[in-house]
Design a protein around this motif. Structure first.
Motif, short mmCIF file in Angstrom:
data_model
loop_
_atom_site.label_atom_id
_atom_site.label_comp_id
_atom_site.label_asym_id
_atom_site.label_seq_id
_atom_site.Cartn_x
_atom_site.Cartn_y
_atom_site.Cartn_z
N SER A 134 0.80 -1.43 -0.06
CA SER A 134 0.08 0.01 -0.02
C SER A 134 1.08 1.13 0.11
O SER A 134 0.29 2.39 -0.42
N ASP A 193 1.53 3.22 2.43
CA ASP A 193 0.94 4.50 3.11
C ASP A 193 1.90 5.15 3.96
O ASP A 193 2.89 4.34 4.50
N HIS A 208 -3.78 -4.81 3.89
CA HIS A 208 -3.88 -3.45 4.78
C HIS A 208 -5.21 -2.81 4.48
O HIS A 208 -5.77 -2.71 3.53
N SER A 245 -5.90 1.29 5.12
CA SER A 245 -5.64 2.73 5.42
C SER A 245 -6.56 3.40 6.48
O SER A 245 -7.79 3.51 6.05
N SER A 258 -1.58 2.94 8.59
CA SER A 258 -2.05 1.97 7.98
C SER A 258 -2.06 0.65 8.95
O SER A 258 -1.03 0.40 9.50
#
Lengths: 162, 204
Positions: free
Chosen positions: A47, A49, B54, B56, B61
């Motif tokens: 991801s 993030d 995951h 967010s 996260s």
């Protein structure tokens, strides 16, 4: 020429000479250097993030000796900026948030920028680790086999004892 | 979130984590029977990959843990399951740290065992198609509670690094609300399904 005029002229020349070379008295040294180092922290695993509002510690490395130079927090996009010290080219950045911790060395003399190859490598690492998943399943199958083997031996022993 | 990295905790703490892990692991493995192995492996595979999923949430996260699910499905064997999953996650994905595998196993494994106790006590011995709803409910509770407990363990350990307990707890629990909800529902649904089709799995 009158003597008074000659003296005035000489004095004028002297003043002009002094005014013309003002820099010779003090040597001025100008150094150029990159004024800001950017740190980016993000989570791996596909991801990417950002690690927002994480604690940052910057250590300046001087002659092999580390000293805490700056502390702060990343912003909402996981970025942190700091000014390097003049004369210190090596820094260690530690980013930490609720038990997660990552660190990175920044060396200005080796070129502080991230090359394309390094960026690609980092993105690969941050991406979904497909090979890791497959390897993990492989390990699990192997472990299951070993466990089966051991428990089967235990069962056989118990059976024999009876 | 719940994987603590290397260099965060003091030596005595992660060392202690290894000691506790070694004791529980030895006990759990001595209880392992041949017929447990396939189930153990399959659940371990699920726990191992779950950490890659995951979500967010706000500034951070979060990922799935599935420790409550492992506890409900495996009982005491949830501990070796989580330990193996952590070792693989550490070396293959870089999650957590090498020195902290022991303490991370405590953080996720002990709540898994507590989840198992909650489930066993709540759902009772005679799990079957007729008591499916009750089993489902307690499966869900166990699945959710295990995550919350893991986060409390984490917050308690981070106390030693100078973090505020209440602040850390509020932060990690609030960001994990979706994880807690999804794991509770997931565990509840799976338990209900197994109670209908294969209740024998719970009669150990």
């Amino acid at each position: 020429m009158k003597p008074a005029k000659i003296i005035t002229l000489l004095a004028l020349i002297l003043i002009l000479c002094m005014a013309a070379m003002p820099t010779s008295a003090h040597r001025v040294i100008v150094q150029g250097q990159v004024s800001e180092i950017q740190i980016r922290a993000y989570f791996g695993g596909g991801s990417a993030d950002p690690m927002a509002y994480a604690d940052v510690e910057i250590y300046a490395v001087r002659g092999g000796q580390e000293e805490l130079y700056k502390t702060g927090k990343t912003n909402d996009t996981g970025m942190y900026y700091f000014q390097p010290l003049i004369g210190v080219s090596e820094y260690r950045a530690v980013v930490e948030a609720t038990g997660h911790r990552g660190e990175e060395w920044v060396n200005l003399t080796e070129g502080a920028g991230i090359t394309e190859a390094e960026q690609e490598e980092a993105e690969d690492e941050a991406g979904l680790p497909l090979t890791g998943i497959i390897a993990g399943f492989g390990y699990l199958t192997g472990l299951a086999g070993i466990a089966m083997f051991l428990t089967a031996r235990k069962m056989k022993k118990q059976y024999e004892n009876k | 979130m719940v994987h603590i990295s290397d260099g965060v905790l003091a030596e005595w703490l992660w060392g202690g984590g290894w000691a506790v892990t070694a004791v529980i692991l030895a006990y759990a493995l001595s209880k392992m029977r041949n017929e447990d192995v396939p189930r153990l492996s399959v659940i371990t595979a699920a726990v191992f990959v779950s950490s890659l999923v995951h979500i967010s949430v706000g500034p951070t996260s979060v990922h799935f843990i599935l420790n409550g699910f492992a506890g409900v499905m495996l009982g005491i064997l949830a501990y070796p399951c989580i330990f193996v999953a952590l070792v693989l996650q550490c070396f293959l994905f870089g999650h957590g740290g090498v020195t902290t595998i022991g303490i991370n196993a405590v953080n996720m494994g002990v709540p898994a065992l507590i989840a198992y106790l909650i489930f066993k006590t709540g759902a009772g011995r005679g799990i079957g198609p007729e008591t499916k709803n009750r089993a489902s409910l307690f499966g869900a509770i166990a699945g959710g509670v295990a995550v919350v407990l893991a986060l409390l363990f984490l917050a308690a350990e981070l106390l030693t690094t100078g973090e505020e307990f209440l602040e850390t707890t509020v932060l990690v629990v609030s960001t994990h609300i979706p994880i807690i909800a999804v794991e509770a529902i997931f565990t509840g649904v799976i338990v209900g399904f197994i109670a209908t089709v294969e209740p024998e799995l719970f009669r150990r």
